[in-house]
Scaffold this motif. Structure first.
Motif, PDB file in Angstrom:
ATOM      1  N   GLY A  62      -9.602  -0.998  12.194  1.00  0.00           N
ATOM      2  CA  GLY A  62      -8.401  -0.214  11.920  1.00  0.00           C
ATOM      3  C   GLY A  62      -7.232  -0.836  12.652  1.00  0.00           C
ATOM      4  O   GLY A  62      -7.417  -1.645  13.578  1.00  0.00           O
ATOM      5  N   ALA A 105     -10.359   7.322  11.559  1.00  0.00           N
ATOM      6  CA  ALA A 105      -9.174   6.465  11.406  1.00  0.00           C
ATOM      7  C   ALA A 105      -9.561   4.993  11.335  1.00  0.00           C
ATOM      8  O   ALA A 105      -8.752   4.124  11.621  1.00  0.00           O
ATOM      9  CB  ALA A 105      -8.193   6.692  12.547  1.00  0.00           C
ATOM     10  N   ARG A 115       0.843  -1.217   0.000  1.00  0.00           N
ATOM     11  CA  ARG A 115       0.000   0.000   0.000  1.00  0.00           C
ATOM     12  C   ARG A 115       0.869   1.253   0.000  1.00  0.00           C
ATOM     13  O   ARG A 115       0.568   2.231  -0.671  1.00  0.00           O
ATOM     14  CB  ARG A 115      -0.942  -0.021   1.219  1.00  0.00           C
ATOM     15  N   TYR A 157       3.076  -0.763  18.072  1.00  0.00           N
ATOM     16  CA  TYR A 157       2.633  -0.017  16.895  1.00  0.00           C
ATOM     17  C   TYR A 157       3.845   0.547  16.177  1.00  0.00           C
ATOM     18  O   TYR A 157       4.756   1.076  16.808  1.00  0.00           O
ATOM     19  CB  TYR A 157       1.718   1.109  17.372  1.00  0.00           C
ATOM     20  N   GLY A 217      -8.331  -0.266   3.951  1.00  0.00           N
ATOM     21  CA  GLY A 217      -7.661  -0.643   5.194  1.00  0.00           C
ATOM     22  C   GLY A 217      -7.109  -2.064   5.131  1.00  0.00           C
ATOM     23  O   GLY A 217      -7.721  -2.950   4.526  1.00  0.00           O
TER      24      GLY A 217
HETATM   25  N1  PXG Z   1      -9.361   4.989   7.351  1.00  0.00           N
HETATM   26  C1  PXG Z   1      -8.463   5.926   7.709  1.00  0.00           C
HETATM   27  C2  PXG Z   1      -8.699   7.335   7.312  1.00  0.00           C
HETATM   28  C3  PXG Z   1      -7.325   5.556   8.435  1.00  0.00           C
HETATM   29  O1  PXG Z   1      -6.427   6.476   8.785  1.00  0.00           O
HETATM   30  C4  PXG Z   1      -8.116   3.258   8.428  1.00  0.00           C
HETATM   31  C5  PXG Z   1      -9.203   3.690   7.685  1.00  0.00           C
HETATM   32  C6  PXG Z   1      -7.956   1.800   8.738  1.00  0.00           C
HETATM   33  O2  PXG Z   1      -6.911   1.236   7.940  1.00  0.00           O
HETATM   34  P1  PXG Z   1      -5.976   0.063   8.460  1.00  0.00           P
HETATM   35  O3  PXG Z   1      -5.049  -0.181   7.338  1.00  0.00           O
HETATM   36  O4  PXG Z   1      -5.273   0.573   9.692  1.00  0.00           O
HETATM   37  O5  PXG Z   1      -6.847  -1.098   8.752  1.00  0.00           O
HETATM   38  C7  PXG Z   1      -7.142   4.198   8.812  1.00  0.00           C
HETATM   39  C8  PXG Z   1      -5.943   3.775   9.594  1.00  0.00           C
HETATM   40  C9  PXG Z   1      -3.641   6.651  14.527  1.00  0.00           C
HETATM   41  C10 PXG Z   1      -3.813   5.493  13.622  1.00  0.00           C
HETATM   42  O6  PXG Z   1      -2.498   7.035  14.750  1.00  0.00           O
HETATM   43  C11 PXG Z   1      -4.594   5.634  12.486  1.00  0.00           C
HETATM   44  C12 PXG Z   1      -4.755   4.565  11.621  1.00  0.00           C
HETATM   45  C13 PXG Z   1      -4.126   3.387  11.902  1.00  0.00           C
HETATM   46  C14 PXG Z   1      -3.331   3.275  13.039  1.00  0.00           C
HETATM   47  C15 PXG Z   1      -3.181   4.337  13.923  1.00  0.00           C
HETATM   48  O7  PXG Z   1      -4.648   7.157  15.037  1.00  0.00           O
HETATM   49  N2  PXG Z   1      -5.559   4.745  10.535  1.00  0.00           N
END
Ligand code: PXG
Length: 288
Positions: free
Chosen positions: A245, A185, A50, A86, A208
């Protein structure tokens, strides 16, 4: 804490970027948020793929190969003795001029932070979240592809502030047509008549990595799953709702905009998905 930056492993106090870095000046850069569980980095290849696609979309030449990035991620975890946590992998356009011109930036800046993450308190996994729809819309796909995980998070941050003002921990963001895009997120899913439904990337959702895991889990547990446009009404009247997420994993939602979803408790399919997800994160992954 040890941070990887531009080829070196340094103490976090020494990990610094220029005030001329375009990641800082313009949000010109990309990132990944990745988890490590029990010494296994979850879906590292997918995250790096990605990241490469995000780089291609913004015409940023990747400074390292996939194998080099993978090695740097694992080494950063090892140097911090991090088995559960993380990982934030960031690539910016690098230091340049005060003007926008990315071609005047000499070379991309790359850094990797491996740290702890604070999850939602357990009570929300047990009882579900109560969330709201906020006025701030997701950036339209014709303005910036939502699939690019870029350093431009300002509209999500405005949405997060609006959620907090409404007393909620997460918020549903709609796209400019008024369909559900995603949360600030997290991706959004509903369960309706035994089927899992989630908005497509074309509706403004990030693809995601956790979301793609849900497709695998749905197949495993024999629950049909598809992408579709969802309205707020669809979520209010769903049997179940959950978010996914990297940070949140799989978290049930029991209320949206004051409407109780289903029976107001985390649903049966949501619980099966969460249980399967927890099993997978321990079993899958790249050993550091
Ligand atoms: N939408 C958005 C806008 C994101 O930022 C997701 C969906 C979920 O995607 P993933 O690939 O994680 O399943 C995200 C992911 C944080 C933090 O620091 C944000 C994300 C992931 C981890 C930590 O708040 N966003």
């Amino acid at each position: 804490m040890v941070v990887y930056i531009d080829g070196k492993y340094v103490d976090s106090t020494e990990a610094k970027v220029s005030v001329f870095d375009h990641g800082l000046l313009y949000g010109d850069g990309i990132f990944e948020g990745i988890r490590i569980y029990g010494g296994n980095v979850f879906r590292l290849e997918e995250h790096l793929e990605r990241l490469e696609m995000s780089a291609k979309a913004i015409m940023l030449a990747m400074p390292l190969s996939r194998a080099e990035l993978s090695a740097a991620v694992c080494e950063t975890c090892r140097r911090n003795k991090l088995n559960d946590g993380y990982i934030r992998l960031v690539i910016t356009r690098g230091a340049g001029d005060l003007g926008l011109a990315p071609w005047l930036c000499e070379k991309p800046t790359i850094f990797i932070i491996a740290s702890k993450i604070s999850l939602y308190p357990q009570e929300y996994y047990d009882n579900g979240l109560s969330i709201v729809t906020v006025p701030t819309r997701r950036i339209a796909p014709d303005a910036l592809p939502p699939t690019v995980k870029s350093l431009n998070y300002l509209n999500n941050i405005l949405a997060k502030i609006e959620a907090r003002q409404a007393g909620a921990l997460e918020a549903i963001m709609l796209n400019s047509q008024g369909y559900v895009a995603e949360c600030t997120a997290d991706n959004v899913f509903i369960v309706q008549k035994g089927e899992i439904v989630t908005p497509a990337a074309s509706a403004g959702a990030l693809k995601g990595i956790t979301r793609s895991t849900i497709f695998d889990i749905a197949r495993e547990i024999g629950v049909p799953m598809r992408e579709a446009d969802l309205t707020r009404y669809d979520v209010w009247c769903a049997d179940e709702c959950f978010l996914t997420g990297t940070g949140a994993e799989v978290i049930p939602v029991v209320k949206l905009d004051g409407r109780v979803i289903g029976n107001g408790k985390p649903g049966g399919i949501t619980q099966r998905v969460l249980a399967s997800f927890r099993k997978r994160v321990q079993a899958e992954g790249t050993r550091i």
